[in-house]
Design a protein around this motif. Structure first.
Motif, PDB file in Angstrom:
ATOM      1  N   GLU A   1       0.982  -1.255   0.241  1.00  0.00           N
ATOM      2  CA  GLU A   1      -0.078   0.258   0.105  1.00  0.00           C
ATOM      3  C   GLU A   1       1.247   1.510  -0.158  1.00  0.00           C
ATOM      4  N   ARG A   2       0.827   1.840  -1.004  1.00  0.00           N
ATOM      5  CA  ARG A   2       1.542   3.535  -0.798  1.00  0.00           C
ATOM      6  C   ARG A   2       1.349   4.026   0.341  1.00  0.00           C
ATOM      7  N   VAL A   3       2.261   5.039   0.898  1.00  0.00           N
ATOM      8  CA  VAL A   3       2.173   5.998   1.518  1.00  0.00           C
ATOM      9  C   VAL A   3       1.367   7.099   0.905  1.00  0.00           C
ATOM     10  N   GLY A   4      -0.033   7.214   2.161  1.00  0.00           N
ATOM     11  CA  GLY A   4      -1.110   8.006   1.367  1.00  0.00           C
ATOM     12  C   GLY A   4      -2.239   7.318   0.813  1.00  0.00           C
ATOM     13  N   GLY A   5      -1.829   5.993   0.480  1.00  0.00           N
ATOM     14  CA  GLY A   5      -3.007   5.514  -0.317  1.00  0.00           C
ATOM     15  C   GLY A   5      -4.061   4.036   0.348  1.00  0.00           C
ATOM     16  N   THR A   6      -5.490   4.096  -0.853  1.00  0.00           N
ATOM     17  CA  THR A   6      -5.720   3.197   0.706  1.00  0.00           C
ATOM     18  C   THR A   6      -6.389   2.188   0.108  1.00  0.00           C
ATOM     19  N   LYS A   7      -5.775   2.020  -1.199  1.00  0.00           N
ATOM     20  CA  LYS A   7      -5.979   0.609  -1.764  1.00  0.00           C
ATOM     21  C   LYS A   7      -4.757  -0.542  -1.653  1.00  0.00           C
TER      22      LYS A   7
END
Length: 450
Positions: A263-269
């Motif tokens: 999960e990328r930093v700042g991401g939700t998926k």
């Protein structure tokens, strides 16, 4: 799944497009104006079918903004006006193509398939920028001593598997070279090979480097950036100096190994990744686990197969092989004849314990090419100054020190030798300037805590 977003104010036309594209196997979402399109994350889509004129604005005015959010997004402009000038403007703004209304569905399908071909190529090129370019032929040498032949026999049995590997050994024994060997002959050999030096990444940047970040995740994040794991998808990632990872990142790495998602930093998926992990360390991770510096569950996840590379002092039959290897390399680099050592000079080299291992042999051979005329035989008297008291006084001193203490002593002594010049120190030690700066900062912090 291949995802397409349609922004079209004519609901009948939009429904026809959606039905046609779903029959072709695409996942399709609809919206009918620019305002409602904001609820969709463009990073979730590959293709944007964009009507040129919409109730709340001109679609073509936002093409640059859409592509800034997702650099891989392909925008296909739909126009009912046949205005060549607007079509040209849309292409200059970054649109992939345009198509006139009424839509020719066969042509639309052709454009979309062509767009997907380009997306695939762009993503591969993005990965290739990070693939290590060094030649395996030039950099690969392991040794031929009995202990190394036995080790290679074990390695060859696990090369074709996808098992995680943990490579251990002192600094300079060739952990990265072993990794290159494994990657070179594995079934992932034609896929990305990403090297990450965990010790060289500032603590506050480790997560974003490994897992990437979304646009706006933090100050300066002007657009999304894929992390090292995402770039290594289908290939191999080498996590060097894994023992240096902060505990909070260790837990996230464990999740990647268990679920195959990041999960990328700042991401939700969640993003699926298929990556073989090879980790390396000069630390004793069992001891680090006992000290609370390394997660036990992560250690067992990484340590499916452990390859422990012995120091050069335990396989002295390999010393001549490495000397000859670096002899040929630096002969080409400096355009000089290969070095010839006298018998008594070779005796010194064979009896020396080489605490810096292969890296120290490499630096020594290069030093000879720089200092001496290689047209002449290098004698014992020429090189003995480099080894005075090294095998006795220092070996005794090192015997009561940990690997970290030895490393610190070598780094600080070399820095003192070069009068604080970090660039020369890093070069002499065979490490990057960034790694040296990280180490020195760590020593300063430890000193401040005492």
């Amino acid at each position: 799944m291949r995802n397409i977003l349609i922004i079209e104010d004519d609901k009948n036309s939009a429904d026809i497009l959606k039905r046609f594209l779903k029959e072709k196997g695409y996942e399709v979402r609809l919206c009918h104006d620019l305002k409602s399109s904001k609820k969709y994350d463009l990073n979730d889509y590959d293709i944007l079918l964009l009507d040129m004129i919409l109730p709340d604005g001109k679609g073509t005015d936002l093409i640059k903004e859409f592509i800034q959010v997702n650099p891989f997004l392909k925008v296909v402009v739909m126009t009912g006006f046949g205005d060549v000038q607007d079509a040209v403007y849309s292409m200059k703004s970054g649109a992939f193509d345009f198509i006139k209304k009424p839509i020719d569905l066969k042509r639309l399908f052709f454009i979309i398939e062509k767009a997907y071909d380009e997306i695939k190529l762009e993503k591969e090129n993005s990965k290739l920028k990070y693939i290590v370019q060094e030649s395996i032929k030039e950099d690969f040498v392991i040794g031929q001593s009995e202990i190394m032949r036995n080790l290679i026999e074990i390695v060859n049995k696990v090369i074709e598997t996808d098992a995680n590997l943990l490579i251990t050994g002192e600094t300079g024994v060739g952990k990265e070279v072993f990794t290159r060997y494994i990657q070179r002959f594995s079934k992932r050999k034609n896929k990305p090979f990403i090297i990450v030096n965990c010790a060289a990444i500032p603590k506050d940047l480790v997560e974003s480097e490994l897992f990437g970040y979304e646009k706006g995740a933090f100050t300066g994040a002007e657009k999304f950036k894929p992390g090292k794991f995402e770039l290594a998808d289908q290939g191999t990632i080498f996590l060097d100096e894994i023992g240096e990872l902060p505990l909070e990142i260790q837990s996230k790495l464990l999740r990647v190994l268990e679920s195959g998602t990041i999960e990328r930093v700042g991401g939700t998926k969640e993003i699926n990744v298929d990556v073989r992990v090879i980790a390396a360390t000069n630390r004793t991770l069992e001891e680090e686990v006992k000290k609370g510096n390394f997660r036990m569950d992560l250690y067992y996840r990484l340590n499916v197969i452990n390859i422990n590379i012995p120091p050069i002092r335990e396989r002295k039959d390999d010393i001549p092989i490495f000397i000859e290897f670096f002899n040929k390399r630096y002969s080409k680099k400096y355009n000089k004849k290969e070095i010839k050592f006298s018998k008594d000079a070779l005796d010194i080299l064979m009896n020396y314990n080489w605490p810096g291992n292969i890296r120290e042999i490499r630096n020594f051979v290069e030093k000879i090419f720089i200092i001496f005329d290689t047209n002449k035989i290098i004698k014992k008297s020429d090189i003995s100054v480099f080894f005075i008291n090294n095998n006795k006084k220092e070996d005794f001193e090192y015997s009561s020190m940990t690997l970290d203490e030895i490393e610190k002593k070598v780094i600080l002594n070399t820095l003192k030798k070069y009068e604080g010049n970090k660039t020369k120190t890093a070069k002499a030690l065979g490490i990057s300037l960034r790694t040296l700066q990280y180490k020195l900062k760590k020593y300063e912090k430890l000193q401040g805590e005492i």
